[in-house]
Design an enzyme around this catalytic site. Structure first.
Site, PDB file in Angstrom:
ATOM      1  N   GLU A 117       0.848  -1.205   0.000  1.00 11.14           N
ATOM      2  CA  GLU A 117       0.000   0.000   0.000  1.00 11.14           C
ATOM      3  C   GLU A 117       0.885   1.258   0.000  1.00 11.14           C
ATOM      4  OE1 GLU A 117      -2.419  -1.268   3.484  1.00 11.14           O
ATOM      5  OE2 GLU A 117      -4.098  -1.169   2.074  1.00 11.14           O
TER       6      GLU A 117
ATOM      7  N   GLU B 248      -3.130 -10.275   3.857  1.00  8.87           N
ATOM      8  CA  GLU B 248      -4.176  -9.941   4.825  1.00  8.87           C
ATOM      9  C   GLU B 248      -5.152 -11.093   5.050  1.00  8.87           C
ATOM     10  OE1 GLU B 248      -2.825  -7.823   2.788  1.00  8.87           O
ATOM     11  OE2 GLU B 248      -2.768  -5.820   3.660  1.00  8.87           O
TER      12      GLU B 248
END
Ligand code: 1HE
Length: 268
Positions: A122, A142
């Site tokens: 990110e 994740e």
């Protein structure tokens, strides 16, 4: 007078200023694989809030050690046992940092090696240019950790690789590396040697552009992508009105007219 950046105030980032206005910003917790704890995010917000007003011409964003960034500090997150509201505020702070990078108007070139995973991806996807070496790999673990992305991956990583590849990465933990990662857009460059050296070279090159041109490139393109085509075209015209008449551009245009400026040629 330009705002000063006090290098000594930063602990999780190592900052270094070069004469040509290029700054090196290094995530500096290699023993934790540069995992992003809240203090690191605070320092990113701080630096990228000041950079556009401090005369920073370009930034190389690097990670110390063998890995660029292991994403969210999972130990801090585990220890703090956060409430939903607490973690929402953590994510909003991440967005503040990454939006300041993407929309701040200062070129950010990420030098990638080893893991670029989870929140590390990110962070990297908020840079304007990503340069990877042969050790770099990208993943969104994740799903396997019982988590979800919270630092803008649903927007930026989806923009890079498309919705279904993004969902596959999250569901299966798929890892991309090498030329395939470049072909998908996770990085724009792959180099045999050091990604840092290549990123620095690119940063130096971008720093030779006029700051107002770089400001427009590194803020207007992103803003305009968020607009309708009609509004985007209008905004582009307004930005070009300001940038393309800047007095500092006159000598560059004159050099083209008198034939002393370099011509655009294919790579040899
Ligand atoms: C960490 C972290 C971390 C390492 N938070 N401490 N991100 C992940 O799921 C990736 C988690 N990390 C890894 O898979 C591996 O650590 C690496 C592939 C990055 C590196 O492997 P390796 O073998 O070199 O290192 P290591 O032995 O796993 O870790 C070395 C130390 O770094 C160890 O600490 P130590 O005190 O025991 O020595 C690890 O605990 C520490 N470390 N990664 C905290 N991530 C806004 S939402 C975003 C959601 C996400 O980002 S989820 C993805 C999280």
């Amino acid at each position: 007078m330009a705002i000063q950046i006090d290098i000594s105030r930063y602990t999780n980032l190592a900052l270094q200023e070069h004469d040509d206005g290029v700054w090196i910003v290094t995530l500096n917790r290699p023993s934790k694989r540069n995992a992003l704890d809240i203090h690191t995010i605070d320092e990113l917000v701080d630096f990228f809030s000041l950079a556009p007003r401090a005369g920073v011409r370009a930034v190389v964003l690097a990670g110390a050690g063998d890995h660029f960034c292991a994403g969210l500090d999972l130990i801090e997150h585990h220890d703090q046992d956060r409430s939903p509201a607490d973690f929402m505020h953590v994510c909003l702070r991440w967005h503040e940092a990454f939006n300041k990078m993407e929309y701040g108007g200062v070129p950010v070139i990420a030098a990638l090696q080893g893991a670029v995973v989870g929140g590390g991806l990110e962070l990297a996807s908020s840079a304007h240019i990503r340069v990877m070496d042969n050790t770099a790999y990208f993943a969104l673990p994740e799903g396997q950790r019982g988590l979800f992305t919270g630092g803008g991956a649903t927007i930026r990583v989806t923009d890079l690789v498309g919705k279904l590849r993004m969902i596959d990465m999250m569901l299966t933990g798929r890892v991309y590396q090498g030329q395939e990662a470049v072909d998908l857009g996770l990085a724009q460059y792959i180099v045999e040697g050091s990604s840092f050296d290549a990123a620095l070279e690119l940063a130096r090159k971008t720093a030779q552009n006029l700051p107002l041109s770089n400001f427009a490139i590194c803020s207007a393109v992103s803003h305009i992508q968020n607009m309708s085509a009609m509004d985007g075209a209008y905004a582009e015209a307004v930005v070009a009105g300001v940038v393309n008449t800047q007095p500092d551009a006159r000598s560059r245009l004159a050099a083209f007219a008198d034939k002393s400026a370099a011509r655009v040629r294919p790579n040899s």
